[in-house]
Design a protein around this motif. Structure first.
Motif, PDB file in Angstrom:
ATOM      1  N   LYS A 112       0.830  -1.205   0.000  1.00 44.74           N
ATOM      2  CA  LYS A 112       0.000   0.000   0.000  1.00 44.74           C
ATOM      3  C   LYS A 112       0.867   1.258   0.000  1.00 44.74           C
ATOM      4  N   LEU A 149       2.004   1.655  -3.478  1.00 44.55           N
ATOM      5  CA  LEU A 149       0.897   2.123  -4.307  1.00 44.55           C
ATOM      6  C   LEU A 149       0.776   3.637  -4.229  1.00 44.55           C
ATOM      7  N   ILE A 166      -3.710   5.634 -11.100  1.00 38.78           N
ATOM      8  CA  ILE A 166      -3.911   4.445 -10.276  1.00 38.78           C
ATOM      9  C   ILE A 166      -3.592   3.192 -11.091  1.00 38.78           C
ATOM     10  N   THR A 167      -3.959   3.198 -12.368  1.00 40.25           N
ATOM     11  CA  THR A 167      -3.676   2.048 -13.234  1.00 40.25           C
ATOM     12  C   THR A 167      -2.185   1.768 -13.310  1.00 40.25           C
ATOM     13  N   SER A 180      -0.803   0.575  -9.946  1.00 36.40           N
ATOM     14  CA  SER A 180      -1.172  -0.814  -9.622  1.00 36.40           C
ATOM     15  C   SER A 180      -0.277  -1.793 -10.374  1.00 36.40           C
ATOM     16  N   VAL A 184      -0.683  -5.615  -8.925  1.00 34.99           N
ATOM     17  CA  VAL A 184      -2.041  -5.922  -8.490  1.00 34.99           C
ATOM     18  C   VAL A 184      -3.007  -5.361  -9.533  1.00 34.99           C
ATOM     19  N   SER A 185      -4.242  -5.816  -9.508  1.00 42.24           N
ATOM     20  CA  SER A 185      -5.247  -5.324 -10.445  1.00 42.24           C
ATOM     21  C   SER A 185      -5.701  -3.920 -10.056  1.00 42.24           C
ATOM     22  N   TYR A 186      -6.313  -3.239 -10.999  1.00 43.35           N
ATOM     23  CA  TYR A 186      -6.851  -1.906 -10.740  1.00 43.35           C
ATOM     24  C   TYR A 186      -7.894  -1.966  -9.628  1.00 43.35           C
ATOM     25  N   THR A 219      -8.079  -4.128  -7.182  1.00 42.37           N
ATOM     26  CA  THR A 219      -7.396  -4.340  -5.901  1.00 42.37           C
ATOM     27  C   THR A 219      -6.796  -3.037  -5.398  1.00 42.37           C
ATOM     28  N   ALA A 220      -6.232  -2.246  -6.308  1.00 42.95           N
ATOM     29  CA  ALA A 220      -5.658  -0.955  -5.922  1.00 42.95           C
ATOM     30  C   ALA A 220      -6.730  -0.046  -5.339  1.00 42.95           C
ATOM     31  N   TYR A 271      -7.468  -1.172  -1.870  1.00 42.71           N
ATOM     32  CA  TYR A 271      -6.443  -0.717  -0.935  1.00 42.71           C
ATOM     33  C   TYR A 271      -6.722   0.723  -0.495  1.00 42.71           C
TER      34      TYR A 271
END
Length: 230
Positions: free
Chosen positions: A25, A28, A38-39, A42, A47-49, A51-52, A55
């Motif tokens: 995190k 991130l 964010i994309t 991530s 991690v996937s979008y 999941t981000a 978080y």
């Protein structure tokens, strides 16, 4: 900035709320700051979008504050994202903790007992075997409490004779090991039945003429001892 271990957690306090921010995190938030997306952030932490976003939602819910601001457009026509002032403040705290951890990564850990409390002088005494350590008074501790004392290798000074100074803890001991560690020498000293480590420079080792078996004095300030109740 040097990366910390993946299992590290940062305890973040914000407006009387607290959250344990793990390394992913933290990375991130750092990624959002650096990429504005964010994309992209991530992808940096694999991690996937979705999941981000999860978080970010967990952090914002726990701390009751917005840490990321999103907008349409942005790089490549996708959505953009920036850290809010609160998000930047949280990231700054993580970086400060990280820097402190890197600075004090080599630490003596001593399991001690609170053996004396002097209210008048504002000091406490921690003991293990024949080793006695003076620290500032902490009223959350009581006589008989088991305390983990932490002293950085860098905070322990080696002397040939005891000296009068602001250093409250000056204790005699015997050198049991000396080992070259990069550009410094790691010295292991038996002090009252407890072995402590100190880092010294090559020039200091020559000036003091240190050898295994030699009796020396170590010194460290009361304020340099961090403690944790066991």
């Amino acid at each position: 900035m040097t990366d910390v271990k993946a299992d590290v957690e940062y305890k973040i306090n914000f407006n009387d709320n607290a959250f344990l921010l793990d390394h992913k995190k933290f990375k991130l938030l750092e990624g959002i700051l650096n990429t504005g997306s964010i994309t992209d952030a991530s992808k940096l932490i694999d991690v996937s979008y979705r999941t981000a976003l999860n978080y970010i939602n967990k952090i914002e819910t726990a701390l009751n504050v917005s840490i990321v601001s999103t907008s349409k457009g942005g790089k490549g026509g996708g959505g953009g994202a920036i850290l809010t002032p609160e998000g930047r403040s949280i990231l700054k705290e993580c970086k400060k903790i990280n820097a402190i951890m890197q600075l004090h990564r080599d630490v003596n850990e001593i399991e001690t007992v609170v053996s004396d409390i002097d209210e008048d002088k504002g000091v406490m005494e921690l003991t293990k075997n024949d080793l006695s350590i003076k620290i500032p008074l902490d009223r959350s501790y009581a006589l008989g409490d088991n305390i983990l004392a932490l002293i950085s290798y860098d905070n322990i000074f080696i002397m040939l004779e005891p000296s009068t100074s602001s250093i409250r803890n000056i204790i005699d001991g015997k050198i049991v090991e000396m080992k070259l560690d990069g550009e410094v020498i790691k010295v292991r000293i038996d002090v009252g039945g407890v072995e402590l480590y100190s880092f010294i420079t090559l020039s200091a080792e020559k000036d003091l003429n240190l050898t295994i078996g030699k009796t020396v004095y170590i010194g460290f300030k009361a304020m340099s001892v961090a403690t944790l109740k066991l």
